[in-house]
Design a protein around this motif. Structure first.
Motif, short mmCIF file in Angstrom:
data_model
loop_
_atom_site.label_atom_id
_atom_site.label_comp_id
_atom_site.label_asym_id
_atom_site.label_seq_id
_atom_site.Cartn_x
_atom_site.Cartn_y
_atom_site.Cartn_z
N LEU A 1 9.65 -23.45 -5.06
CA LEU A 1 10.31 -24.14 -6.16
C LEU A 1 10.74 -25.52 -5.67
CD1 LEU A 1 11.54 -24.27 -9.00
CD2 LEU A 1 13.57 -23.14 -8.06
N ALA A 2 10.08 -26.56 -6.14
CA ALA A 2 10.37 -27.94 -5.71
C ALA A 2 11.29 -28.60 -6.72
CB ALA A 2 9.08 -28.73 -5.57
N LEU A 3 12.43 -29.07 -6.23
CA LEU A 3 13.44 -29.71 -7.07
C LEU A 3 13.95 -30.98 -6.40
CD1 LEU A 3 15.56 -26.54 -7.93
CD2 LEU A 3 13.86 -27.65 -9.40
N GLN A 4 14.55 -31.84 -7.20
CA GLN A 4 15.26 -33.00 -6.67
C GLN A 4 16.73 -32.60 -6.57
OE1 GLN A 4 14.07 -36.18 -5.72
NE2 GLN A 4 12.14 -35.05 -5.79
N ALA A 5 17.29 -32.73 -5.37
CA ALA A 5 18.67 -32.28 -5.14
C ALA A 5 19.49 -33.37 -4.48
CB ALA A 5 18.67 -31.04 -4.24
N ARG A 6 20.73 -33.42 -4.84
CA ARG A 6 21.70 -34.27 -4.14
C ARG A 6 22.26 -33.41 -3.03
NH1 ARG A 6 22.77 -38.97 -5.76
NH2 ARG A 6 22.08 -39.74 -7.77
N LEU A 7 21.74 -33.64 -1.82
CA LEU A 7 21.99 -32.73 -0.70
C LEU A 7 21.98 -33.50 0.60
CD1 LEU A 7 22.15 -29.73 0.27
CD2 LEU A 7 19.65 -29.77 0.34
N GLY A 8 23.01 -33.33 1.40
CA GLY A 8 23.01 -33.89 2.74
C GLY A 8 24.29 -34.60 3.10
N VAL A 9 24.45 -34.86 4.39
CA VAL A 9 25.67 -35.47 4.92
C VAL A 9 25.51 -36.95 5.23
CG1 VAL A 9 26.50 -33.28 5.87
CG2 VAL A 9 25.11 -34.78 7.30
N HIS A 10 24.29 -37.43 5.32
CA HIS A 10 24.06 -38.82 5.71
C HIS A 10 24.18 -39.75 4.50
CE1 HIS A 10 22.91 -37.41 9.62
NE2 HIS A 10 22.03 -36.59 9.07
N PRO A 11 24.58 -41.01 4.73
CA PRO A 11 24.75 -41.95 3.62
C PRO A 11 23.52 -42.07 2.72
CG PRO A 11 25.71 -42.87 5.60
CD PRO A 11 25.00 -41.61 6.02
N HIS A 12 22.32 -42.13 3.31
CA HIS A 12 21.11 -42.25 2.48
C HIS A 12 20.88 -40.99 1.64
CE1 HIS A 12 19.37 -40.20 6.00
NE2 HIS A 12 18.44 -39.75 5.15
N GLU A 13 21.36 -39.83 2.11
CA GLU A 13 21.22 -38.60 1.35
C GLU A 13 22.23 -38.53 0.20
OE1 GLU A 13 19.63 -35.32 4.49
OE2 GLU A 13 21.68 -36.03 4.82
N LYS A 14 23.34 -39.21 0.38
CA LYS A 14 24.35 -39.25 -0.67
C LYS A 14 24.01 -40.28 -1.74
CE LYS A 14 28.06 -37.58 2.28
NZ LYS A 14 29.35 -37.87 2.89
N ALA A 15 23.13 -41.23 -1.40
CA ALA A 15 22.81 -42.32 -2.33
C ALA A 15 21.81 -41.92 -3.40
CB ALA A 15 22.28 -43.52 -1.54
N ALA A 16 20.95 -40.96 -3.09
CA ALA A 16 19.89 -40.61 -4.04
C ALA A 16 19.47 -39.16 -3.82
CB ALA A 16 18.69 -41.53 -3.85
N PRO A 17 18.94 -38.54 -4.85
CA PRO A 17 18.43 -37.17 -4.68
C PRO A 17 17.22 -37.16 -3.75
CG PRO A 17 18.41 -37.83 -7.01
CD PRO A 17 18.81 -39.02 -6.21
N GLN A 18 16.98 -36.00 -3.17
CA GLN A 18 15.81 -35.81 -2.33
C GLN A 18 15.11 -34.52 -2.71
OE1 GLN A 18 16.52 -34.61 1.86
NE2 GLN A 18 18.70 -34.78 1.32
N ARG A 19 13.86 -34.43 -2.36
CA ARG A 19 13.07 -33.25 -2.67
C ARG A 19 13.48 -32.09 -1.76
NH1 ARG A 19 7.18 -31.78 -1.39
NH2 ARG A 19 7.45 -33.37 0.22
#
Length: 130
Positions: free
Chosen positions: A19-37
């Motif tokens: 199941l591939a989704l776009q998620a707001r996930l992570g601790v790093h600034p770039h991960e907080k700026a945009a969703p990732q797969r």
């Protein structure tokens, strides 16, 4: 108990793979700026009322509906930014255990785009009915 169908134990395996989704996930600034797969895999060990030797009623109400599993995973992702893949996986597993027929849940959350030279990073967790 393994995550495999087992007629003697009256257990079937319900799964959702990839199941591939776009998620707001992570601790790093770039991960907080945009969703990732993210790619999510769910396995549920479920009571099988027709095991070991019968065919159960051809009725959706008697089984764990994998469509509901997909909806629960999507809802967990939609809750907002989550720092840890572990937390996201745990939320999905606990949602699966919300159905009393689910005995155990195993959830894998992968971040396939975290590093350009790695296929994926992530975590697999397991939860079981208390």
């Amino acid at each position: 108990m393994s995550f495999a169908p087992d007629a003697a134990r009256r257990v079937r395996l319900v799964f959702v793979r990839g199941l591939a989704l776009q998620a707001r996930l992570g601790v790093h600034p770039h991960e907080k700026a945009a969703p990732q797969r993210v790619v999510i895999h769910v396995e549920l060990a479920v009571e099988d009322d027709a095991a070991p030797d019968r065919v159960g009623a051809d009725d959706l109400r008697r089984v764990v509906n994998y469509g509901e599993v997909v909806r629960a995973a999507r809802a967990a992702v939609a809750e907002g930014h989550t720092l840890l893949v572990e937390t996201l996986a745990e939320r999905i597993a606990v949602a699966g255990l919300g159905d009393p027929r689910v005995l155990r849940a195993r959830v894998t959350v992968e971040k396939p785009d975290a590093y350009p030279d790695v296929d994926a990073v992530g975590v697999t967790i397991e939860r079981q009915r208390g």
